[in-house]
Motif scaffolding. Structure first.
Motif, PDB file in Angstrom:
ATOM      1  N   LYS A 134       0.864  -1.256  -0.099  1.00 26.23           N
ATOM      2  CA  LYS A 134       0.141   0.022  -0.017  1.00 26.23           C
ATOM      3  C   LYS A 134       0.837   1.383  -0.091  1.00 26.23           C
ATOM      4  O   LYS A 134       1.859   1.392   0.749  1.00 26.23           O
ATOM      5  CB  LYS A 134      -0.995  -0.005   1.298  1.00 26.23           C
ATOM      6  CG  LYS A 134      -1.935  -1.114   1.309  1.00 26.23           C
ATOM      7  CD  LYS A 134      -2.722  -1.277   2.661  1.00 26.23           C
ATOM      8  CE  LYS A 134      -3.508  -2.301   2.477  1.00 26.23           C
ATOM      9  NZ  LYS A 134      -4.318  -2.282   3.727  1.00 26.23           N
ATOM     10  N   GLU A 135       0.636   2.314  -0.863  1.00 24.16           N
ATOM     11  CA  GLU A 135       1.382   3.416  -1.006  1.00 24.16           C
ATOM     12  C   GLU A 135       1.426   4.295   0.336  1.00 24.16           C
ATOM     13  O   GLU A 135       2.496   4.742   0.800  1.00 24.16           O
ATOM     14  CB  GLU A 135       0.532   4.226  -2.231  1.00 24.16           C
ATOM     15  CG  GLU A 135       1.450   5.535  -2.505  1.00 24.16           C
ATOM     16  CD  GLU A 135       2.853   5.340  -2.930  1.00 24.16           C
ATOM     17  OE1 GLU A 135       3.872   6.146  -2.633  1.00 24.16           O
ATOM     18  OE2 GLU A 135       2.921   4.127  -3.632  1.00 24.16           O
ATOM     19  N   HIS A 136       0.222   4.396   0.869  1.00 23.69           N
ATOM     20  CA  HIS A 136       0.143   5.197   2.486  1.00 23.69           C
ATOM     21  C   HIS A 136       1.335   4.561   3.396  1.00 23.69           C
ATOM     22  O   HIS A 136       1.886   5.279   4.204  1.00 23.69           O
ATOM     23  CB  HIS A 136      -1.303   5.253   2.775  1.00 23.69           C
ATOM     24  CG  HIS A 136      -1.823   4.128   3.299  1.00 23.69           C
ATOM     25  ND1 HIS A 136      -2.422   3.142   2.429  1.00 23.69           N
ATOM     26  CD2 HIS A 136      -1.874   3.642   4.735  1.00 23.69           C
ATOM     27  CE1 HIS A 136      -3.048   2.293   3.471  1.00 23.69           C
ATOM     28  NE2 HIS A 136      -2.609   2.578   4.621  1.00 23.69           N
ATOM     29  N   VAL A 137       1.264   3.100   3.317  1.00 25.53           N
ATOM     30  CA  VAL A 137       2.418   2.515   4.316  1.00 25.53           C
ATOM     31  C   VAL A 137       3.596   2.960   3.836  1.00 25.53           C
ATOM     32  O   VAL A 137       4.545   3.233   4.611  1.00 25.53           O
ATOM     33  CB  VAL A 137       1.956   0.755   4.278  1.00 25.53           C
ATOM     34  CG1 VAL A 137       2.980   0.419   5.390  1.00 25.53           C
ATOM     35  CG2 VAL A 137       0.882   0.665   4.742  1.00 25.53           C
TER      36      VAL A 137
ATOM     37  N   GLU B 205       4.649   5.390   2.093  1.00 23.45           N
ATOM     38  CA  GLU B 205       4.862   6.800   2.524  1.00 23.45           C
ATOM     39  C   GLU B 205       5.007   7.009   4.006  1.00 23.45           C
ATOM     40  O   GLU B 205       6.014   7.856   4.497  1.00 23.45           O
ATOM     41  CB  GLU B 205       3.717   7.770   2.108  1.00 23.45           C
ATOM     42  CG  GLU B 205       3.729   7.891   0.525  1.00 23.45           C
ATOM     43  CD  GLU B 205       2.414   8.672   0.128  1.00 23.45           C
ATOM     44  OE1 GLU B 205       1.732   9.097   0.760  1.00 23.45           O
ATOM     45  OE2 GLU B 205       2.175   8.480  -1.223  1.00 23.45           O
ATOM     46  N   SER B 206       4.402   6.352   4.843  1.00 23.07           N
ATOM     47  CA  SER B 206       4.727   6.282   6.408  1.00 23.07           C
ATOM     48  C   SER B 206       5.703   6.010   6.856  1.00 23.07           C
ATOM     49  O   SER B 206       6.547   6.816   7.684  1.00 23.07           O
ATOM     50  CB  SER B 206       3.561   5.681   7.070  1.00 23.07           C
ATOM     51  OG  SER B 206       2.354   6.193   6.798  1.00 23.07           O
TER      52      SER B 206
ATOM     53  N   GLU C   5       8.632   8.243   5.682  1.00 23.86           N
ATOM     54  CA  GLU C   5       8.659   9.552   6.361  1.00 23.86           C
ATOM     55  C   GLU C   5       9.345   9.272   7.816  1.00 23.86           C
ATOM     56  O   GLU C   5      10.002  10.247   8.328  1.00 23.86           O
ATOM     57  CB  GLU C   5       7.150  10.167   6.985  1.00 23.86           C
ATOM     58  CG  GLU C   5       7.034  11.328   7.417  1.00 23.86           C
ATOM     59  CD  GLU C   5       5.675  11.784   7.797  1.00 23.86           C
ATOM     60  OE1 GLU C   5       5.363  11.972   8.722  1.00 23.86           O
ATOM     61  OE2 GLU C   5       4.851  11.540   6.730  1.00 23.86           O
TER      62      GLU C   5
ATOM     63  N   ARG D  22      12.588   6.032   0.269  1.00 16.39           N
ATOM     64  CA  ARG D  22      11.227   5.487  -0.448  1.00 16.39           C
ATOM     65  C   ARG D  22      11.898   3.986  -0.782  1.00 16.39           C
ATOM     66  O   ARG D  22      10.980   3.140  -0.453  1.00 16.39           O
ATOM     67  CB  ARG D  22      10.716   5.954  -1.674  1.00 16.39           C
ATOM     68  CG  ARG D  22       9.580   5.678  -2.271  1.00 16.39           C
ATOM     69  CD  ARG D  22       9.025   6.357  -3.445  1.00 16.39           C
ATOM     70  NE  ARG D  22       8.024   5.481  -4.171  1.00 16.39           N
ATOM     71  CZ  ARG D  22       6.927   5.342  -3.692  1.00 16.39           C
ATOM     72  NH1 ARG D  22       6.321   5.601  -2.425  1.00 16.39           N
ATOM     73  NH2 ARG D  22       5.985   4.514  -4.341  1.00 16.39           N
TER      74      ARG D  22
ATOM     75  N   ALA E 147       3.525   1.724  12.086  1.00 14.52           N
ATOM     76  CA  ALA E 147       3.059   2.136  10.656  1.00 14.52           C
ATOM     77  C   ALA E 147       2.662   1.084   9.879  1.00 14.52           C
ATOM     78  O   ALA E 147       1.498   0.883   9.056  1.00 14.52           O
ATOM     79  CB  ALA E 147       3.998   3.039  10.078  1.00 14.52           C
TER      80      ALA E 147
ATOM     81  N   GLY F  97      -1.577  -0.230   8.447  1.00 14.77           N
ATOM     82  CA  GLY F  97      -1.495  -0.030   7.128  1.00 14.77           C
ATOM     83  C   GLY F  97      -2.694  -1.002   6.736  1.00 14.77           C
ATOM     84  O   GLY F  97      -3.406  -0.891   5.485  1.00 14.77           O
TER      85      GLY F  97
END
Length: 85
Positions: A2-5, A7-8, A11, A33, A81, A85
């Protein structure tokens, strides 16, 4: 993955910045990344503990020695994180 994972995790790695000042001289770093994707893959596919996956990926990618306390702290955040996810 998952993209948001991704990104998290990236970060969190940026906040930690295990490369320190040398991160600015890395032209292909892209905000950690790729390392985030490798950590997630190593933890989920290879079934490695997150702390071990973080240490493995970062030491292989950058040939750095990681501070054990920082590794434990940021690995716990990365683990949360991934779990969220």
């Amino acid at each position: 993955m998952k993209e948001h994972v991704i990104e998290s995790v990236a970060e969190i790695l940026q906040q930690w910045n295990p490369l320190g000042e040398s991160a600015s001289s890395m032209s292909d770093l892209e905000g950690y990344r790729y390392e985030a994707m490798d950590i997630i893959s190593t933890a989920s596919i290879a079934k490695k503990p997150v702390r071990e996956a973080v240490a493995l990926v970062l030491t292989q990618a950058f040939k750095v020695e990681l501070d054990s306390e920082a590794l434990t702290h940021f690995s716990a955040r990365i683990e949360r994180a991934i779990a969220e996810g």
